[in-house]
Every structure is written in C-alpha cells, then in structure tokens.
Scaffold this motif. Structure first.
Motif, PDB file in Angstrom:
ATOM      1  N   LEU A  91       0.825  -1.204   0.000  1.00 12.63           N
ATOM      2  CA  LEU A  91       0.000   0.000   0.000  1.00 12.63           C
ATOM      3  C   LEU A  91       0.858   1.253   0.000  1.00 12.63           C
ATOM      4  O   LEU A  91       1.956   1.262   0.568  1.00 12.63           O
ATOM      5  CB  LEU A  91      -0.917   0.024   1.230  1.00 12.63           C
ATOM      6  CG  LEU A  91      -1.856  -1.166   1.398  1.00 12.63           C
ATOM      7  CD1 LEU A  91      -2.660  -1.020   2.689  1.00 12.63           C
ATOM      8  CD2 LEU A  91      -2.773  -1.335   0.213  1.00 12.63           C
ATOM      9  N   THR A  92       0.326   2.306  -0.619  1.00 11.25           N
ATOM     10  CA  THR A  92       1.035   3.590  -0.650  1.00 11.25           C
ATOM     11  C   THR A  92       0.189   4.738  -0.118  1.00 11.25           C
ATOM     12  O   THR A  92       0.676   5.852  -0.010  1.00 11.25           O
ATOM     13  CB  THR A  92       1.466   3.945  -2.091  1.00 11.25           C
ATOM     14  OG1 THR A  92       0.288   4.062  -2.888  1.00 11.25           O
ATOM     15  CG2 THR A  92       2.413   2.928  -2.657  1.00 11.25           C
ATOM     16  N   GLY A  93      -1.055   4.486   0.184  1.00 13.41           N
ATOM     17  CA  GLY A  93      -1.927   5.530   0.686  1.00 13.41           C
ATOM     18  C   GLY A  93      -2.984   5.983  -0.298  1.00 13.41           C
ATOM     19  O   GLY A  93      -3.949   6.624   0.081  1.00 13.41           O
ATOM     20  N   GLN A 102      -5.147   6.578   6.590  1.00 16.14           N
ATOM     21  CA  GLN A 102      -3.900   6.451   5.834  1.00 16.14           C
ATOM     22  C   GLN A 102      -2.823   5.849   6.728  1.00 16.14           C
ATOM     23  O   GLN A 102      -1.723   6.350   6.809  1.00 16.14           O
ATOM     24  CB  GLN A 102      -3.447   7.823   5.315  1.00 16.14           C
ATOM     25  CG  GLN A 102      -4.416   8.464   4.349  1.00 16.14           C
ATOM     26  CD  GLN A 102      -4.602   7.671   3.078  1.00 16.14           C
ATOM     27  OE1 GLN A 102      -3.668   7.096   2.546  1.00 16.14           O
ATOM     28  NE2 GLN A 102      -5.822   7.609   2.578  1.00 16.14           N
ATOM     29  N   GLU A 103      -3.157   4.794   7.425  1.00 14.75           N
ATOM     30  CA  GLU A 103      -2.198   4.201   8.347  1.00 14.75           C
ATOM     31  C   GLU A 103      -1.039   3.566   7.585  1.00 14.75           C
ATOM     32  O   GLU A 103      -1.157   3.210   6.412  1.00 14.75           O
ATOM     33  CB  GLU A 103      -2.872   3.173   9.243  1.00 14.75           C
ATOM     34  CG  GLU A 103      -3.369   1.949   8.501  1.00 14.75           C
ATOM     35  CD  GLU A 103      -4.158   1.013   9.393  1.00 14.75           C
ATOM     36  OE1 GLU A 103      -3.923  -0.195   9.304  1.00 14.75           O
ATOM     37  OE2 GLU A 103      -5.001   1.504  10.166  1.00 14.75           O
ATOM     38  N   VAL A 104       0.084   3.436   8.266  1.00 19.42           N
ATOM     39  CA  VAL A 104       1.249   2.797   7.685  1.00 19.42           C
ATOM     40  C   VAL A 104       1.035   1.286   7.696  1.00 19.42           C
ATOM     41  O   VAL A 104       0.607   0.716   8.703  1.00 19.42           O
ATOM     42  CB  VAL A 104       2.521   3.185   8.472  1.00 19.42           C
ATOM     43  CG1 VAL A 104       3.715   2.382   8.006  1.00 19.42           C
ATOM     44  CG2 VAL A 104       2.778   4.681   8.323  1.00 19.42           C
ATOM     45  N   ASN A 125       3.467   3.849   2.221  1.00 24.23           N
ATOM     46  CA  ASN A 125       2.698   4.905   2.859  1.00 24.23           C
ATOM     47  C   ASN A 125       3.606   6.029   3.337  1.00 24.23           C
ATOM     48  O   ASN A 125       4.770   5.797   3.683  1.00 24.23           O
ATOM     49  CB  ASN A 125       1.956   4.362   4.083  1.00 24.23           C
ATOM     50  CG  ASN A 125       0.890   3.371   3.728  1.00 24.23           C
ATOM     51  OD1 ASN A 125       1.133   2.180   3.816  1.00 24.23           O
ATOM     52  ND2 ASN A 125      -0.272   3.845   3.333  1.00 24.23           N
ATOM     53  N   LYS A 126       3.052   7.224   3.407  1.00 20.87           N
ATOM     54  CA  LYS A 126       3.749   8.343   4.022  1.00 20.87           C
ATOM     55  C   LYS A 126       4.098   7.946   5.456  1.00 20.87           C
ATOM     56  O   LYS A 126       3.308   7.311   6.150  1.00 20.87           O
ATOM     57  CB  LYS A 126       2.856   9.589   4.023  1.00 20.87           C
ATOM     58  CG  LYS A 126       3.488  10.775   4.697  1.00 20.87           C
ATOM     59  CD  LYS A 126       2.544  11.937   4.798  1.00 20.87           C
ATOM     60  CE  LYS A 126       3.236  13.052   5.583  1.00 20.87           C
ATOM     61  NZ  LYS A 126       2.326  14.109   5.952  1.00 20.87           N
ATOM     62  N   THR A 128       6.316   5.789   6.601  1.00 17.91           N
ATOM     63  CA  THR A 128       6.698   4.407   6.886  1.00 17.91           C
ATOM     64  C   THR A 128       8.013   4.368   7.654  1.00 17.91           C
ATOM     65  O   THR A 128       8.128   3.671   8.671  1.00 17.91           O
ATOM     66  CB  THR A 128       6.810   3.592   5.583  1.00 17.91           C
ATOM     67  OG1 THR A 128       5.526   3.552   4.951  1.00 17.91           O
ATOM     68  CG2 THR A 128       7.289   2.177   5.852  1.00 17.91           C
ATOM     69  N   PHE A 155       1.544  10.089  -3.067  1.00 20.85           N
ATOM     70  CA  PHE A 155       2.233   8.824  -3.308  1.00 20.85           C
ATOM     71  C   PHE A 155       3.050   8.845  -4.594  1.00 20.85           C
ATOM     72  O   PHE A 155       4.105   8.206  -4.683  1.00 20.85           O
ATOM     73  CB  PHE A 155       1.245   7.638  -3.297  1.00 20.85           C
ATOM     74  CG  PHE A 155       0.620   7.332  -4.627  1.00 20.85           C
ATOM     75  CD1 PHE A 155       1.170   6.381  -5.461  1.00 20.85           C
ATOM     76  CD2 PHE A 155      -0.522   8.002  -5.037  1.00 20.85           C
ATOM     77  CE1 PHE A 155       0.594   6.089  -6.687  1.00 20.85           C
ATOM     78  CE2 PHE A 155      -1.100   7.731  -6.259  1.00 20.85           C
ATOM     79  CZ  PHE A 155      -0.549   6.771  -7.091  1.00 20.85           C
TER      80      PHE A 155
END
Length: 181
Positions: A91-93, A102-104, A125-126, A128, A155
């Motif tokens: 996942l990247t968000g 938007q969890e890691v 994800n942002k 990470t 992302f």
C-alpha cells in the motif's frame, strides 16, 4: 531452511546496485517499472515484475508466489548480488478514499530487508520510515539515502523521489563506491 544471507552481505562484491522485487500489479509498481525501463536501469538491479513476466525464480503469475513462506534458494541469491533494496510496499496511501485512513502498512517486504540487514528505500505509505524509527529501528538516513521522501504527502511524488534517488546513486557512484560505504 534457507541460509542466513545477512552473513554474506559484506563478504562479496556485488554486480548490481539494487533489488526491486514485485509480484502483483499495482499502480506504483507500474510507475516503478516504467521509470526503470525509461531510464535504462533494469540491468543495474535485479528486478522482478512477475505480472509482466519478469521473474528470478521462473514464476509466471503472482498467484504462484508464496511470499509468506520460505522461498527457494535462488530467490535469496538476489541479496548476494545487490547492495540495497527498493521496496514497493503493498500500500502507498492512494488505495483509500478516506483521508483520515492512511495508516502505515508494513509487510514482509520491509521485514525481509531488516532481517537480512540490508539498506532500503520504501515506496509505501507516508511516514513508513518514521514509524519504523518509532518502533526502535535505525534506517540509512545520511549513509546512502536522503529519507525526506518519507514525508511527502502524494504517493506519486514519494514514488518518483525514491526512483530519482536511485538514479542519482547509479549516476554518481560506481559499485566499488557502494561497496566501500
């Protein structure tokens, strides 16, 4: 049981810069593949894009991959041949329409690099890397990578920041330089 490839990390000179292992097709992985192709970088690393037929272990579809079990030894040879990993997380968000969700999401891809004590950059994800540091892990900030990409909201910007950084490493350092770090 497979060998502990982290024991070999500093013992062998490697003939490629990076690994970038991808099974299932996802948008950020398509961007990664296109970027590496466009910049003639596929041969600078060991890359798999199984959904498009590029594999190191003869898998022809993502359904054949059993990433949550021990892989065949030829899979782990990737780590003997490369210095660092470009991890394209699951996942990247961009997958959720909810800004508040938007969890890691950290998977075996990151844990594998940590287990084998390998430097890595994450397309995920942002925050990470921030979360990994909160868990007590050290990353490779300032040693080989500029990890400011981890804070980027978008992302696509995170994806291209990692890929641009990889290109810069390849353009400015030879394999001996990387080996000496």
């Amino acid at each position: 049981f497979h060998k502990n490839y982290s024991e070999n990390y500093g013992k062998t000179n490697k003939n490629k810069y990076f690994s970038c292992l991808n099974g299932r097709q996802r948008q950020h992985r398509e961007y990664t593949k296109a970027y590496l192709e466009r910049n003639n970088m596929l041969d600078k690393g060991v890359c798999t894009f199984v959904w498009s037929g590029i594999s190191v272990d003869d898998y022809s579809s993502p359904e054949q991959i059993t990433s949550h079990t021990i892989q065949p030894d030829n899979f782990y040879k990737v780590f003997d041949d490369t210095y660092y990993d470009i991890i394209t997380e699951t996942l990247t968000g961009e997958e959720s329409n909810f800004n508040w969700w938007q969890e890691v999401f950290i998977t075996e891809k990151i844990w594998r690099s940590i287990y084998y004590k390998r430097p890595f950059m994450v397309i995920g994800n942002k925050n990470t890397l921030h979360e990994l540091k909160n868990l007590g892990f050290k990353t490779f900030e300032g040693i080989l990578f500029d990890e400011s990409y981890d804070n980027l909201e978008d992302f696509q910007m995170r994806t291209y920041a990692v890929l641009d950084q990889n290109k810069n490493i390849i353009d400015t350092k030879n394999l001996k330089d990387i080996n000496d770090i």
